[in-house]
Design a protein around this motif. Structure first.
Motif, short mmCIF file in Angstrom:
data_model
loop_
_atom_site.label_atom_id
_atom_site.label_comp_id
_atom_site.label_asym_id
_atom_site.label_seq_id
_atom_site.Cartn_x
_atom_site.Cartn_y
_atom_site.Cartn_z
N SER A 147 10.04 -23.63 19.86
CA SER A 147 10.00 -23.62 18.39
C SER A 147 11.08 -22.72 17.78
O SER A 147 10.95 -22.30 16.64
CB SER A 147 8.61 -23.17 17.92
N VAL A 148 12.13 -22.45 18.53
CA VAL A 148 13.21 -21.60 18.04
C VAL A 148 14.54 -22.36 18.11
O VAL A 148 15.06 -22.61 19.19
CB VAL A 148 13.32 -20.28 18.84
N THR A 149 15.05 -22.72 16.94
CA THR A 149 16.31 -23.44 16.84
C THR A 149 17.31 -22.53 16.15
O THR A 149 17.01 -21.94 15.11
CB THR A 149 16.13 -24.72 16.02
N VAL A 150 18.51 -22.42 16.73
CA VAL A 150 19.53 -21.51 16.20
C VAL A 150 20.91 -22.17 16.22
O VAL A 150 21.12 -23.18 16.88
CB VAL A 150 19.58 -20.20 17.01
N TRP A 151 21.82 -21.56 15.50
CA TRP A 151 23.23 -21.93 15.51
C TRP A 151 24.03 -20.75 16.03
O TRP A 151 23.66 -19.60 15.82
CB TRP A 151 23.72 -22.22 14.09
N ASP A 152 25.15 -21.03 16.64
CA ASP A 152 26.11 -20.00 17.01
C ASP A 152 26.74 -19.54 15.70
O ASP A 152 27.34 -20.33 14.97
CB ASP A 152 27.16 -20.59 17.95
N ALA A 153 26.61 -18.25 15.37
CA ALA A 153 27.11 -17.74 14.10
C ALA A 153 28.61 -17.96 13.95
O ALA A 153 29.09 -18.29 12.86
CB ALA A 153 26.78 -16.25 13.97
N ALA A 154 29.37 -17.82 15.02
CA ALA A 154 30.83 -18.00 14.95
C ALA A 154 31.19 -19.45 14.59
O ALA A 154 32.15 -19.68 13.84
CB ALA A 154 31.47 -17.60 16.27
N VAL A 155 30.42 -20.40 15.08
CA VAL A 155 30.67 -21.81 14.77
C VAL A 155 30.39 -22.09 13.30
O VAL A 155 31.17 -22.78 12.63
CB VAL A 155 29.83 -22.73 15.69
N VAL A 156 29.31 -21.54 12.77
CA VAL A 156 28.98 -21.74 11.35
C VAL A 156 30.03 -21.05 10.48
O VAL A 156 30.49 -21.62 9.48
CB VAL A 156 27.56 -21.21 11.04
N GLU A 157 30.44 -19.84 10.85
CA GLU A 157 31.46 -19.13 10.08
C GLU A 157 32.79 -19.89 10.10
O GLU A 157 33.49 -19.96 9.09
CB GLU A 157 31.62 -17.72 10.61
N ALA A 158 33.12 -20.50 11.23
CA ALA A 158 34.35 -21.31 11.32
C ALA A 158 34.25 -22.55 10.43
O ALA A 158 35.23 -22.93 9.78
CB ALA A 158 34.62 -21.70 12.77
N PHE A 159 33.07 -23.16 10.40
CA PHE A 159 32.83 -24.32 9.53
C PHE A 159 33.08 -23.93 8.07
O PHE A 159 33.78 -24.64 7.34
CB PHE A 159 31.38 -24.81 9.71
N VAL A 211 18.23 -21.22 10.44
CA VAL A 211 18.46 -21.93 9.18
C VAL A 211 18.16 -21.04 7.98
O VAL A 211 18.83 -21.14 6.95
CB VAL A 211 17.67 -23.27 9.13
N ALA A 212 17.22 -20.11 8.09
CA ALA A 212 16.90 -19.20 6.99
C ALA A 212 18.07 -18.27 6.66
O ALA A 212 18.16 -17.78 5.54
CB ALA A 212 15.66 -18.38 7.34
N ASP A 213 18.95 -18.04 7.63
CA ASP A 213 20.13 -17.21 7.38
C ASP A 213 21.26 -18.02 6.75
O ASP A 213 22.14 -17.46 6.10
CB ASP A 213 20.65 -16.61 8.70
N ILE A 214 21.24 -19.32 6.96
CA ILE A 214 22.32 -20.19 6.48
C ILE A 214 22.03 -20.73 5.08
O ILE A 214 22.88 -20.70 4.21
CB ILE A 214 22.52 -21.37 7.46
N PRO A 237 22.69 -27.40 15.96
CA PRO A 237 22.05 -26.20 16.49
C PRO A 237 21.66 -26.42 17.95
O PRO A 237 21.85 -27.50 18.50
CB PRO A 237 20.80 -26.08 15.62
N PHE A 238 21.13 -25.38 18.56
CA PHE A 238 20.58 -25.52 19.90
C PHE A 238 19.26 -24.77 19.97
O PHE A 238 18.95 -23.94 19.12
CB PHE A 238 21.57 -25.04 20.98
N LYS A 239 18.45 -25.12 20.96
CA LYS A 239 17.10 -24.56 21.11
C LYS A 239 17.14 -23.34 22.03
O LYS A 239 17.71 -23.40 23.12
CB LYS A 239 16.16 -25.59 21.71
#
Length: 68
Positions: free
Chosen positions: A46-58, A8-11, A40-42
């Motif tokens: 304590s580590v939650t992330v997103w697939d960068a390609a999915v966020v970029e497509a959004f 989330v800090a990158d987004i 996102p997925f775990k």
């Protein structure tokens, strides 16, 4: 296959750093709850992330005029 993940800090943008979107972390989480942003997925407890390609497509979809 290589999958790039982001946190989330990158987004989101904060006072200390610019993210991919000009919105706060709270807005990202609200959008996730409302189904407006990819879920996102775990990676760990304590580590939650997103697939960068999915966020970029959004972002690309919204930039293409498909915003709701």
């Amino acid at each position: 296959m290589s999958q790039r993940v982001i946190r989330v800090a990158d987004i989101a943008t904060t006072k200390k750093s610019k993210g991919m979107l000009p919105v706060s972390p709270a807005t990202i989480w609200r959008w996730v709850r409302e189904g407006k942003f990819p879920k996102p997925f775990k990676l760990g407890e304590s580590v939650t992330v997103w697939d960068a390609a999915v966020v970029e497509a959004f972002i690309a979809q919204r930039a293409g005029g498909a915003a709701q």
